[in-house]
Design a protein around this motif. Structure first.
Motif, PDB file in Angstrom:
ATOM      1  N   VAL A  24      -7.489   4.274 -34.300  1.00 56.48           N
ATOM      2  CA  VAL A  24      -6.489   4.225 -35.354  1.00 56.48           C
ATOM      3  C   VAL A  24      -5.679   5.512 -35.045  1.00 56.48           C
ATOM      4  CG1 VAL A  24      -6.362   5.186 -38.205  1.00 56.48           C
ATOM      5  CG2 VAL A  24      -7.392   3.885 -37.305  1.00 56.48           C
ATOM      6  N   LYS A  25      -6.047   6.267 -34.444  1.00 56.55           N
ATOM      7  CA  LYS A  25      -5.510   7.875 -33.982  1.00 56.55           C
ATOM      8  C   LYS A  25      -4.354   7.362 -33.065  1.00 56.55           C
ATOM      9  CE  LYS A  25      -7.922  11.388 -35.319  1.00 56.55           C
ATOM     10  NZ  LYS A  25      -8.906  12.829 -34.878  1.00 56.55           N
ATOM     11  N   LYS A  26      -4.694   5.822 -32.004  1.00 61.34           N
ATOM     12  CA  LYS A  26      -3.598   5.395 -30.778  1.00 61.34           C
ATOM     13  C   LYS A  26      -2.847   4.843 -31.061  1.00 61.34           C
ATOM     14  CE  LYS A  26      -8.211   5.128 -27.326  1.00 61.34           C
ATOM     15  NZ  LYS A  26      -8.603   4.152 -26.773  1.00 61.34           N
ATOM     16  N   ILE A  27      -3.056   4.005 -32.362  1.00 66.47           N
ATOM     17  CA  ILE A  27      -2.112   3.325 -32.750  1.00 66.47           C
ATOM     18  C   ILE A  27      -1.468   4.224 -33.535  1.00 66.47           C
ATOM     19  CG2 ILE A  27      -1.935   1.996 -35.320  1.00 66.47           C
ATOM     20  CD1 ILE A  27      -4.656   0.919 -34.709  1.00 66.47           C
ATOM     21  N   LEU A  28      -1.576   5.469 -34.336  1.00 62.93           N
ATOM     22  CA  LEU A  28      -0.382   6.391 -35.144  1.00 62.93           C
ATOM     23  C   LEU A  28       0.780   6.726 -34.196  1.00 62.93           C
ATOM     24  CD1 LEU A  28      -2.890   6.953 -38.239  1.00 62.93           C
ATOM     25  CD2 LEU A  28      -0.817   5.601 -38.324  1.00 62.93           C
ATOM     26  N   SER A  29      -0.111   6.998 -33.041  1.00 61.81           N
ATOM     27  CA  SER A  29       0.116   7.446 -31.622  1.00 61.81           C
ATOM     28  C   SER A  29       1.239   7.194 -31.064  1.00 61.81           C
ATOM     29  CB  SER A  29      -0.794   8.215 -30.619  1.00 61.81           C
ATOM     30  OG  SER A  29      -0.934   7.033 -30.167  1.00 61.81           O
ATOM     31  N   ASP A  30       2.029   5.654 -31.643  1.00 60.71           N
ATOM     32  CA  ASP A  30       3.024   4.451 -30.700  1.00 60.71           C
ATOM     33  C   ASP A  30       4.348   4.930 -32.357  1.00 60.71           C
ATOM     34  OD1 ASP A  30       4.644   1.921 -31.624  1.00 60.71           O
ATOM     35  OD2 ASP A  30       3.335   1.905 -29.350  1.00 60.71           O
ATOM     36  N   VAL A  33       4.788   2.264 -34.264  1.00 63.83           N
ATOM     37  CA  VAL A  33       4.519   2.424 -35.459  1.00 63.83           C
ATOM     38  C   VAL A  33       4.851   3.608 -36.230  1.00 63.83           C
ATOM     39  CG1 VAL A  33       1.610   2.929 -36.518  1.00 63.83           C
ATOM     40  CG2 VAL A  33       2.256   1.462 -35.320  1.00 63.83           C
ATOM     41  N   LEU A  34       5.656   4.527 -35.826  1.00 69.64           N
ATOM     42  CA  LEU A  34       5.125   6.283 -36.429  1.00 69.64           C
ATOM     43  C   LEU A  34       6.741   5.323 -37.272  1.00 69.64           C
ATOM     44  CD1 LEU A  34       4.354   8.845 -34.676  1.00 69.64           C
ATOM     45  CD2 LEU A  34       3.479   8.221 -36.356  1.00 69.64           C
ATOM     46  N   ALA A  35       7.518   4.860 -36.339  1.00 75.43           N
ATOM     47  CA  ALA A  35       8.545   4.764 -37.377  1.00 75.43           C
ATOM     48  C   ALA A  35       9.000   4.133 -38.434  1.00 75.43           C
ATOM     49  CB  ALA A  35       9.859   4.185 -35.900  1.00 75.43           C
ATOM     50  N   GLU A  51      14.913   1.300 -34.499  1.00 76.08           N
ATOM     51  CA  GLU A  51      15.183   2.247 -32.843  1.00 76.08           C
ATOM     52  C   GLU A  51      15.891   3.405 -33.030  1.00 76.08           C
ATOM     53  OE1 GLU A  51      16.867  -1.303 -34.107  1.00 76.08           O
ATOM     54  OE2 GLU A  51      14.457  -2.200 -32.852  1.00 76.08           O
ATOM     55  N   ASP A  52      16.948   3.535 -34.047  1.00 74.25           N
ATOM     56  CA  ASP A  52      17.748   4.590 -34.015  1.00 74.25           C
ATOM     57  C   ASP A  52      16.012   5.428 -34.693  1.00 74.25           C
ATOM     58  OD1 ASP A  52      20.040   3.661 -33.116  1.00 74.25           O
ATOM     59  OD2 ASP A  52      20.900   4.072 -35.740  1.00 74.25           O
ATOM     60  N   ILE A  53      15.032   5.337 -35.439  1.00 69.62           N
ATOM     61  CA  ILE A  53      13.883   6.478 -35.876  1.00 69.62           C
ATOM     62  C   ILE A  53      13.466   6.674 -34.737  1.00 69.62           C
ATOM     63  CG2 ILE A  53      12.323   6.691 -37.704  1.00 69.62           C
ATOM     64  CD1 ILE A  53      13.384   4.744 -39.476  1.00 69.62           C
ATOM     65  N   ARG A  54      13.150   5.617 -33.721  1.00 71.21           N
ATOM     66  CA  ARG A  54      12.311   6.028 -33.097  1.00 71.21           C
ATOM     67  C   ARG A  54      12.476   6.897 -32.055  1.00 71.21           C
ATOM     68  NH1 ARG A  54      10.152   4.620 -27.866  1.00 71.21           N
ATOM     69  NH2 ARG A  54       8.432   3.381 -27.521  1.00 71.21           N
ATOM     70  N   ALA A  55      14.393   6.963 -31.787  1.00 74.73           N
ATOM     71  CA  ALA A  55      14.557   7.822 -30.966  1.00 74.73           C
ATOM     72  C   ALA A  55      14.734   9.159 -31.401  1.00 74.73           C
ATOM     73  CB  ALA A  55      16.514   7.325 -30.820  1.00 74.73           C
ATOM     74  N   CYS A  56      14.467   9.785 -32.906  1.00 71.14           N
ATOM     75  CA  CYS A  56      14.073  10.845 -33.194  1.00 71.14           C
ATOM     76  C   CYS A  56      13.060  11.316 -33.425  1.00 71.14           C
ATOM     77  CB  CYS A  56      14.705  10.911 -35.070  1.00 71.14           C
ATOM     78  SG  CYS A  56      16.240  10.308 -35.131  1.00 71.14           S
ATOM     79  N   ILE A  57      11.822  10.674 -32.690  1.00 74.55           N
ATOM     80  CA  ILE A  57      10.945  11.290 -32.506  1.00 74.55           C
ATOM     81  C   ILE A  57      10.754  11.970 -30.736  1.00 74.55           C
ATOM     82  CG2 ILE A  57       7.931  11.164 -32.707  1.00 74.55           C
ATOM     83  CD1 ILE A  57       8.993   8.123 -34.242  1.00 74.55           C
ATOM     84  N   GLU A  58      10.829  13.403 -31.246  1.00 75.37           N
ATOM     85  CA  GLU A  58      11.018  13.761 -29.501  1.00 75.37           C
ATOM     86  C   GLU A  58       9.939  14.110 -29.393  1.00 75.37           C
ATOM     87  OE1 GLU A  58      12.645  17.740 -30.352  1.00 75.37           O
ATOM     88  OE2 GLU A  58      14.493  17.064 -30.792  1.00 75.37           O
ATOM     89  N   GLU A  62       1.858  14.330 -31.583  1.00 75.25           N
ATOM     90  CA  GLU A  62       0.255  14.224 -31.494  1.00 75.25           C
ATOM     91  C   GLU A  62      -0.251  13.905 -32.212  1.00 75.25           C
ATOM     92  OE1 GLU A  62       0.151  18.806 -29.681  1.00 75.25           O
ATOM     93  OE2 GLU A  62       2.456  18.407 -29.345  1.00 75.25           O
ATOM     94  N   VAL A  63      -1.691  13.489 -32.354  1.00 77.77           N
ATOM     95  CA  VAL A  63      -2.351  12.766 -33.425  1.00 77.77           C
ATOM     96  C   VAL A  63      -3.236  13.140 -32.791  1.00 77.77           C
ATOM     97  CG1 VAL A  63      -3.019  10.345 -34.536  1.00 77.77           C
ATOM     98  CG2 VAL A  63      -0.615  10.590 -33.826  1.00 77.77           C
ATOM     99  N   GLY A  64      -4.450  13.767 -34.096  1.00 77.65           N
ATOM    100  CA  GLY A  64      -5.773  14.472 -34.197  1.00 77.65           C
ATOM    101  C   GLY A  64      -5.657  15.642 -32.997  1.00 77.65           C
ATOM    102  N   THR A  65      -4.725  16.507 -32.619  1.00 74.06           N
ATOM    103  CA  THR A  65      -4.626  17.441 -31.754  1.00 74.06           C
ATOM    104  C   THR A  65      -4.767  18.897 -32.906  1.00 74.06           C
ATOM    105  OG1 THR A  65      -2.784  17.572 -31.339  1.00 74.06           O
ATOM    106  CG2 THR A  65      -3.879  16.322 -29.846  1.00 74.06           C
ATOM    107  N   HIS A  66      -4.240  19.114 -34.145  1.00 76.60           N
ATOM    108  CA  HIS A  66      -4.117  19.988 -34.608  1.00 76.60           C
ATOM    109  C   HIS A  66      -4.532  20.023 -35.692  1.00 76.60           C
ATOM    110  CE1 HIS A  66      -1.156  22.237 -31.946  1.00 76.60           C
ATOM    111  NE2 HIS A  66      -0.878  20.712 -31.491  1.00 76.60           N
ATOM    112  N   LYS A  67      -5.700  20.359 -36.497  1.00 77.65           N
ATOM    113  CA  LYS A  67      -5.627  20.593 -37.487  1.00 77.65           C
ATOM    114  C   LYS A  67      -5.160  20.585 -39.188  1.00 77.65           C
ATOM    115  CE  LYS A  67     -10.808  21.252 -36.720  1.00 77.65           C
ATOM    116  NZ  LYS A  67     -11.762  21.976 -36.869  1.00 77.65           N
TER     117      LYS A  67
END
Length: 90
Positions: A24-30, A33-35, A51-58, A62-67
């Motif tokens: 699931v973390k792999k899916i959410l890191s796309d 999908v996040l857009a 496409e515009d929302i996807r471009a806003c994701i810099e 990082e999914v599952g790397t920070h608590k």
């Protein structure tokens, strides 16, 4: 004949939990999908194309790397005991 009990079902379910969590973390890191998630959950993104929302994701998500709450254990739900505790429950 193998008989599954509630405890064995819970234990078997936990064996696969880490694997499903990682997938699931792999899916959410796309970013696409996040857009889609942002478009339909965050009001500010509602009118924008994916496409515009996807471009806003810099950078890379990082999914599952920070608590979220390091060292915090969620509190258990408490309430009134409403189950029938009579010994002859069938």
């Amino acid at each position: 004949m193998k008989r599954n009990t509630h405890i064995s079902n819970v234990l078997e379910g936990n064996l696969n939990k880490d694997r499903y969590d990682a997938e699931v973390k792999k899916i959410l890191s796309d970013k696409t999908v996040l857009a889609w998630i942002l478009k339909y959950t965050v009001e500010e993104f509602d009118g924008y194309p994916i496409e515009d929302i996807r471009a806003c994701i810099e950078g890379e998500p990082e999914v599952g790397t920070h608590k979220v709450y390091p060292g915090h254990t969620p509190e258990a739900i408490t309430g009134l005991v409403t189950e029938d505790r009579s010994p002859d429950m069938t």
